[in-house]
Design a protein around this motif. Sequence first.
Motif, PDB file in Angstrom:
ATOM      1  N   UNK A 182      30.228  61.724  45.582  1.00 20.39           N
ATOM      2  CA  UNK A 182      30.963  62.744  46.334  1.00 20.39           C
ATOM      3  C   UNK A 182      32.071  62.106  47.159  1.00 20.39           C
ATOM      4  N   UNK A 183      31.828  60.866  47.545  1.00 20.23           N
ATOM      5  CA  UNK A 183      32.784  60.187  48.432  1.00 20.23           C
ATOM      6  C   UNK A 183      33.703  59.246  47.651  1.00 20.23           C
ATOM      7  N   UNK A 184      34.890  59.058  48.204  1.00 19.61           N
ATOM      8  CA  UNK A 184      35.771  58.028  47.621  1.00 19.61           C
ATOM      9  C   UNK A 184      35.646  56.769  48.488  1.00 19.61           C
ATOM     10  N   UNK A 185      36.033  55.627  47.932  1.00 17.55           N
ATOM     11  CA  UNK A 185      36.133  54.461  48.813  1.00 17.55           C
ATOM     12  C   UNK A 185      37.370  53.641  48.492  1.00 17.55           C
ATOM     13  N   UNK A 186      37.835  52.909  49.472  1.00 13.59           N
ATOM     14  CA  UNK A 186      39.099  52.183  49.375  1.00 13.59           C
ATOM     15  C   UNK A 186      39.021  51.091  48.307  1.00 13.59           C
ATOM     16  N   UNK A 187      40.111  50.892  47.624  1.00 14.63           N
ATOM     17  CA  UNK A 187      40.168  49.824  46.616  1.00 14.63           C
ATOM     18  C   UNK A 187      41.475  49.064  46.816  1.00 14.63           C
ATOM     19  N   UNK A 188      41.350  47.751  46.900  1.00 17.30           N
ATOM     20  CA  UNK A 188      42.522  46.920  47.127  1.00 17.30           C
ATOM     21  C   UNK A 188      42.614  45.911  45.978  1.00 17.30           C
ATOM     22  N   UNK A 189      43.513  46.173  45.076  1.00 23.29           N
ATOM     23  CA  UNK A 189      43.612  45.284  43.917  1.00 23.29           C
ATOM     24  C   UNK A 189      45.044  45.251  43.424  1.00 23.29           C
ATOM     25  N   UNK A 190      45.361  44.192  42.702  1.00 25.26           N
ATOM     26  CA  UNK A 190      46.698  44.068  42.148  1.00 25.26           C
ATOM     27  C   UNK A 190      46.690  44.594  40.709  1.00 25.26           C
ATOM     28  N   UNK A 191      47.806  45.206  40.282  1.00 22.41           N
ATOM     29  CA  UNK A 191      47.857  45.759  38.931  1.00 22.41           C
ATOM     30  C   UNK A 191      48.816  44.967  38.065  1.00 22.41           C
ATOM     31  N   UNK A 192      48.303  44.491  36.944  1.00 22.29           N
ATOM     32  CA  UNK A 192      49.190  43.956  35.899  1.00 22.29           C
ATOM     33  C   UNK A 192      48.853  44.743  34.637  1.00 22.29           C
ATOM     34  N   UNK A 193      49.867  45.284  33.970  1.00 23.56           N
ATOM     35  CA  UNK A 193      49.633  46.034  32.737  1.00 23.56           C
ATOM     36  C   UNK A 193      50.415  45.374  31.617  1.00 23.56           C
ATOM     37  N   UNK A 194      49.921  45.539  30.389  1.00 24.67           N
ATOM     38  CA  UNK A 194      50.615  44.934  29.245  1.00 24.67           C
ATOM     39  C   UNK A 194      50.561  45.878  28.061  1.00 24.67           C
ATOM     40  N   UNK A 195      51.590  45.803  27.248  1.00 21.49           N
ATOM     41  CA  UNK A 195      51.564  46.586  26.008  1.00 21.49           C
ATOM     42  C   UNK A 195      52.516  45.998  24.987  1.00 21.49           C
ATOM     43  N   UNK A 196      52.184  46.204  23.711  1.00 19.26           N
ATOM     44  CA  UNK A 196      53.142  45.811  22.668  1.00 19.26           C
ATOM     45  C   UNK A 196      53.881  47.046  22.153  1.00 19.26           C
ATOM     46  N   UNK A 197      53.662  48.189  22.786  1.00 19.80           N
ATOM     47  CA  UNK A 197      54.383  49.404  22.401  1.00 19.80           C
ATOM     48  C   UNK A 197      55.659  49.546  23.221  1.00 19.80           C
ATOM     49  N   UNK A 198      56.563  50.384  22.739  1.00 16.90           N
ATOM     50  CA  UNK A 198      57.764  50.701  23.498  1.00 16.90           C
ATOM     51  C   UNK A 198      57.373  51.825  24.464  1.00 16.90           C
TER      52      UNK A 198
END
Length: 327
Positions: free
Chosen positions: A135-151
């Motif tokens: 029911x509750x949310x909690x804080x998240x502290x993280x760095x995002x790196x995303x990758x793709x071979x699509x356009x």
Amino acid sequence: MYPPRHSAPILVGHSPGIDALRRFIRKAGDSRSPVLLLGESGTGKEIVARAIHDVAGSGAFVPIDCSLLGTLLETELFGHTKGAFTGAISSKAGLIALAEGGTAFFDEIGEFPGEMQAKLLRVLQEKEIRPVGALETHKANFRVIAATNRDLAREMERGNFRQDLYYRLNVVTLHLPPLRQRKEDIPELAAHFLARCGSSHQLSSELLQTMAAYDWPGNVRELENCIQRMVAVNSGPLLTTVDLPSALAGPVEALLGAAPPIAEFEEKAPLSDPPRKPPGILRLDELECNAIADALRFTAGDRSRTAQLLGIGRTTLYRKIKRYKLA
Ligand SMILES: Nc1ncnc2c1ncn2[C@@H]1O[C@H](COP(=O)(O)OP(=O)(O)OP(=O)(O)O)[C@@H](O)[C@H]1O
Ligand SMILES: [Mg+2]
């Protein structure tokens, strides 16, 4: 506190492209901005993501396979509470929680299911997560790196990828050059992979020339596999062109030769014929299995490219790999 750290990735090569990459990694690593890595399969997106993470040196590097189905991906990402669904006998932390203080690496972000994109956007904006069933949310502290071979820009224009999510991920973008555009790195990469196999083989100059003439559609991964295969079948000390896999001699011809078109095959073997089996004629399922095995070898195990090459969907490919026990 965190899972044990892996050894630092070694980025091999001194072409202008790789030198620029090293500078970029240092800069991007110091900032906490999201990074989007674009590049063909096997160009080193994951190794670069790990290197960026290592600059900051905190927390865990957590790879996330974005091609999972929506509901499965949701529990993988956010975790779940005990009893959230049938079979949830205990609560489980999600991958984003594991990446707390570190990096969540969204691999193949182009595959991220449409119905989950709004949820991911919210997490990135609010920096909070809610495990499935909680029911509750909690804080998240993280760095995002995303990758793709699509356009990804084109996927966004086609309406397959949310515009707002695209802009949120695309703060700092890096294009990884394909190996055919930095062939001067081939000898150094080859030496690196030989050393990694514990091999003391030498490469003949003719072999290096042939490697430089080839376009490496599977990029560095294909080169790595090529070296491993040559080392496995040659007792040394010199590797020559004779040791090369056939794909390098003529990839398209090699594949076509392995699997003649089905229509032609059917014409030559009408159903009313007696079940004789002249030499060289294979059953259709044998042909299919060979074609898949050859294509997997050719793409160095890259399933997206294998499916493309064979003209079938990825799901069909997975099913057939399982059926023929090719994995
Ligand atoms: N510059 C490099 N130096 C050393 N090894 C490399 C380099 N680039 C790639 N590799 C190696 O090549 C292989 C493929 O790299 P990686 O998995 O990072 O590619 P990728 O771009 O994520 O591919 P895909 O899109 O298919 O997932 C890995 O084993 C990686 O360690
Ligand atoms: Mg990858």
